[in-house]
Design a protein around this motif. Sequence first.
Motif, short mmCIF file in Angstrom:
data_model
loop_
_atom_site.label_atom_id
_atom_site.label_comp_id
_atom_site.label_asym_id
_atom_site.label_seq_id
_atom_site.Cartn_x
_atom_site.Cartn_y
_atom_site.Cartn_z
N PRO A 121 -1.03 4.65 -0.17
CA PRO A 121 -0.28 4.21 -1.35
C PRO A 121 -0.40 5.13 -2.55
N LEU A 122 -1.35 6.06 -2.57
CA LEU A 122 -1.58 6.89 -3.74
C LEU A 122 -1.06 8.31 -3.53
N MET A 123 -0.01 8.46 -2.75
CA MET A 123 0.52 9.80 -2.47
C MET A 123 1.30 10.39 -3.64
N HIS A 124 1.61 9.56 -4.63
CA HIS A 124 2.27 10.07 -5.84
C HIS A 124 1.45 9.62 -7.05
N ALA A 150 6.02 0.70 -16.85
CA ALA A 150 7.32 1.22 -17.25
C ALA A 150 7.53 2.65 -16.74
N ALA A 151 6.44 3.42 -16.63
CA ALA A 151 6.53 4.81 -16.17
C ALA A 151 6.57 4.92 -14.64
N ASP A 152 6.55 3.79 -13.95
CA ASP A 152 6.64 3.74 -12.49
C ASP A 152 5.44 4.36 -11.78
N PHE A 153 4.27 4.31 -12.42
CA PHE A 153 3.05 4.71 -11.72
C PHE A 153 2.71 3.67 -10.66
N VAL A 154 2.18 4.11 -9.53
CA VAL A 154 1.42 3.20 -8.69
C VAL A 154 0.22 2.75 -9.52
N LEU A 155 -0.11 1.47 -9.45
CA LEU A 155 -1.19 0.93 -10.29
C LEU A 155 -2.37 0.50 -9.43
N ILE A 215 3.63 -6.60 -15.36
CA ILE A 215 4.18 -5.64 -14.40
C ILE A 215 5.54 -6.11 -13.88
N LEU A 216 5.72 -7.43 -13.74
CA LEU A 216 6.99 -7.96 -13.25
C LEU A 216 8.16 -7.67 -14.20
N GLN A 217 7.87 -7.31 -15.43
CA GLN A 217 8.94 -6.91 -16.34
C GLN A 217 9.58 -5.60 -15.90
N TYR A 218 8.85 -4.82 -15.07
CA TYR A 218 9.31 -3.48 -14.69
C TYR A 218 9.40 -3.27 -13.18
N ARG A 219 8.91 -4.20 -12.40
CA ARG A 219 8.92 -4.06 -10.94
C ARG A 219 9.59 -5.26 -10.30
N GLN A 220 10.19 -5.05 -9.15
CA GLN A 220 10.79 -6.14 -8.39
C GLN A 220 9.69 -7.03 -7.81
N PRO A 221 9.94 -8.34 -7.67
CA PRO A 221 8.96 -9.23 -7.04
C PRO A 221 8.60 -8.80 -5.62
N SER A 222 9.48 -8.06 -4.97
CA SER A 222 9.22 -7.61 -3.59
C SER A 222 8.38 -6.34 -3.53
N THR A 223 7.95 -5.80 -4.68
CA THR A 223 7.12 -4.60 -4.69
C THR A 223 5.87 -4.80 -3.85
N PRO A 224 5.58 -3.90 -2.91
CA PRO A 224 4.38 -4.07 -2.07
C PRO A 224 3.08 -4.01 -2.88
N ILE A 262 -0.88 -1.76 -6.59
CA ILE A 262 0.50 -2.21 -6.74
C ILE A 262 1.42 -1.00 -6.63
N GLY A 263 2.33 -1.04 -5.70
CA GLY A 263 3.19 0.10 -5.45
C GLY A 263 4.16 0.40 -6.58
N ASN A 264 4.76 1.58 -6.52
CA ASN A 264 5.83 1.91 -7.47
C ASN A 264 7.18 1.57 -6.84
N SER A 265 8.25 2.04 -7.43
CA SER A 265 9.59 1.67 -6.94
C SER A 265 9.90 2.24 -5.57
N GLN A 266 9.12 3.23 -5.13
CA GLN A 266 9.38 3.88 -3.83
C GLN A 266 8.42 3.43 -2.73
N THR A 267 7.36 2.73 -3.09
CA THR A 267 6.36 2.32 -2.10
C THR A 267 6.96 1.35 -1.09
N ARG A 268 6.60 1.53 0.17
CA ARG A 268 7.12 0.66 1.22
C ARG A 268 6.00 0.26 2.17
N VAL A 269 6.28 -0.77 2.96
CA VAL A 269 5.35 -1.19 4.01
C VAL A 269 5.86 -0.63 5.32
N GLN A 270 5.01 0.10 6.00
CA GLN A 270 5.39 0.75 7.26
C GLN A 270 4.34 0.42 8.30
N ASP A 271 4.73 -0.39 9.30
CA ASP A 271 3.80 -0.81 10.35
C ASP A 271 2.54 -1.43 9.76
#
Length: 241
Positions: free
Chosen positions: A122-125, A151-156, A177-186, A221-230
């Motif tokens: 999760p911390l690749m960026h 707001a800066a889209d850091f992984v937290l 954080i929900l003010q800036y991230r989707q509820p589905s954020t991993p 807490i992921g950023n806008s690009q973080t995903r769940v993979q397997d």
Amino acid sequence: MVIGLGPGREEEMTPRARQALARAEVIVGYRTYIDLIASLVAGREVVVTGMTGEVARCREAVARAAAGARVAVISSGDPGVYGMAGLILEILAGHPRGKEIAVSIIPGVTAATAAAATLGAPLMHDFAVISLSDRLTPWEVIARRLEFAAAADFVLVLYNPRSHGRPDHLHRARDIILQYRQPSTPVGVVRNAGREGEEAWVRDLATFLELPVDMVSTVIIGNSQTRVQDGRLVTPRGYRL
């Protein structure tokens, strides 16, 4: 020597940390961390203080070093990340013999990277580490840092996320954080990262508060690009595949 023990298991310590600990005549630390390395400090003088005794602990270490002892001050994780390194240097700056005392700061694996390894990648960026403990930092400052980092889209990465004395801080942080991230954020949660009894979960921003998060937990807490993979969290670095 200010030594980072890493997550807690002896095998997680760096060779340099083990060598430094073996050279120490006096070991100074918080009881929980001393217990983690009991077999490595047997037979030597150990100075123990409680959870809120950091200043007294470091003053005692500096006094012993000024008297000529080879002293090891131990921190879990990395001593320069919410650890004892800064406090030792501050105390030395005001000590009459502070400039005469040689200091080595020996790094260790911090909870952010230990938890991240358990969860995947999760911390690749870019990421920000924020402690939710307001014992030394006012909540207003913590809240502002959370808002700007979200707001800066850091992984937290959240340290000290919840305790009996502040059961609502994590909920309040999530709402910011929900003010800036989707509820589905991993979101990933790891308890006892790198220690015996380690547990890990992957949820989302909407539901992770249902998990048994406490003071020995690390929340990522992921950023806008973080995903769940397997079942693992992955934050893409941006490589073209």
